[in-house]
Scaffold this motif. Structure first.
Motif, mmCIF file in Angstrom:
data_model
loop_
_atom_site.group_PDB
_atom_site.id
_atom_site.type_symbol
_atom_site.label_atom_id
_atom_site.label_comp_id
_atom_site.label_asym_id
_atom_site.label_seq_id
_atom_site.Cartn_x
_atom_site.Cartn_y
_atom_site.Cartn_z
ATOM 1 N N VAL A 183 11.312 -18.756 26.819
ATOM 2 C CA VAL A 183 10.729 -17.889 27.550
ATOM 3 C C VAL A 183 9.502 -18.335 28.583
ATOM 4 N N SER A 184 8.821 -19.078 27.980
ATOM 5 C CA SER A 184 7.618 -19.839 28.616
ATOM 6 C C SER A 184 8.122 -20.768 29.980
ATOM 7 N N ASN A 185 9.139 -21.368 29.606
ATOM 8 C CA ASN A 185 9.596 -22.445 30.580
ATOM 9 C C ASN A 185 10.988 -21.837 31.461
ATOM 10 N N GLN A 186 11.397 -20.653 31.251
ATOM 11 C CA GLN A 186 12.376 -20.176 31.746
ATOM 12 C C GLN A 186 12.525 -20.373 33.423
ATOM 13 N N HIS A 187 11.519 -19.931 34.258
ATOM 14 C CA HIS A 187 11.519 -20.093 35.559
ATOM 15 C C HIS A 187 11.627 -21.622 36.228
ATOM 16 N N THR A 188 10.639 -22.238 35.463
ATOM 17 C CA THR A 188 10.587 -23.578 36.078
ATOM 18 C C THR A 188 11.917 -24.496 35.705
ATOM 19 N N PHE A 189 12.430 -24.356 34.395
ATOM 20 C CA PHE A 189 13.508 -24.975 33.927
ATOM 21 C C PHE A 189 14.722 -24.590 34.818
ATOM 22 N N SER A 190 14.868 -23.056 35.096
ATOM 23 C CA SER A 190 16.129 -22.856 35.924
ATOM 24 C C SER A 190 16.074 -23.571 37.147
ATOM 25 N N ARG A 191 14.799 -23.513 37.902
ATOM 26 C CA ARG A 191 14.486 -24.036 39.316
ATOM 27 C C ARG A 191 14.840 -25.462 39.338
ATOM 28 N N ILE A 192 14.320 -26.163 38.285
ATOM 29 C CA ILE A 192 14.279 -27.534 38.447
ATOM 30 C C ILE A 192 15.764 -27.996 38.204
#
Length: 228
Positions: A183-192
């Motif tokens: 959850v905490s890194n979902q957005h950054t991981f998905s974009r990277i």
């Protein structure tokens, strides 16, 4: 509607609030959870919380004293919610392997469905756990989950399905870390990595992977080698 009926309706609303303080406080905490998780302790405003609840600013101060106390109660409510749901899993009535698997899957799914909880924990870490340390309730609740996991682990060791020498606190850390990162890194991981991590099919695979990793970690060495 006449002025008289308006006054009557307003009076009835006030009476309803006074007669149901638990409902009013629950409403305040629900809105406060969203506000604190989105804006942090410093960014959240009592005025905005009052506007989005059935309570007045004065009533919020009556129940919770000040913003810091409301924030602490919000933390307590968030932890209490997850710990009460964990208790409903009835792990003591399950075989150790099934109990641990159920706990892992519950933790993963709970965190995925409650991003506000994850953000609150992240914000409290910014404050170095200072408010959390003030709460005997949170300390008691978290001690309870370690006790439950210790019971499951000890039963597993006795039955020969878990390897010896593991610390239940470290096992809880592992389960929490894997579920938290989702959850905490979902957005950054998905974009990277250009990957739709939040897609239902990917969430199901990640839930399976996390469960498999934890289960392999606790298996006796000879069992783990036999199941690569």
């Amino acid at each position: 509607m006449t002025a008289k009926s308006n006054a009557s309706s307003s009076s009835s609303t006030r009476r309803g609030r006074k007669n149901d303080p638990e409902s009013v406080q629950a409403d305040i905490l629900a809105v406060a959870t969203r506000e604190f998780s989105e804006k942090g302790l410093s960014g959240a405003r009592i005025d905005e919380i009052a506007e989005k609840t059935r309570a007045s600013k004065r009533m919020i101060y009556y129940y919770f004293k000040d913003k810091e106390t409301l924030y602490l109660h919000t933390l307590e409510a968030a932890y209490q919610k997850v710990r009460l749901q964990e208790a409903e899993l009835q792990l003591n009535h399950l075989a150790p392997l099934e109990a641990l698997s159920r706990l892992v899957r519950f933790t993963f799914c709970h965190h995925a469905k409650n991003p506000d909880f994850i953000r609150l924990v992240m914000i409290e870490n910014i404050h170095h756990g200072r408010y959390l340390a003030q709460s005997k309730l949170i300390q008691s609740l978290n001690a309870g989950v370690i006790d439950a996991l210790t019971n499951v682990y000890n039963r597993g060791v006795e039955e020969g399905c878990f390897r010896e020498g593991l610390d239940p606190r470290e096992l809880h850390w592992l389960i929490s870390a894997l579920s938290f990162f989702n959850v905490s890194n979902q957005h950054t991981f998905s974009r990277i990595f250009d990957w739709k991590q939040a897609a239902p099919e990917n969430q199901r695979k990640l839930e399976d992977h996390v469960t498999d990793m934890v289960m392999r970690y606790v298996l006796p060495d000879d069992t783990a080698m036999a199941n690569p």
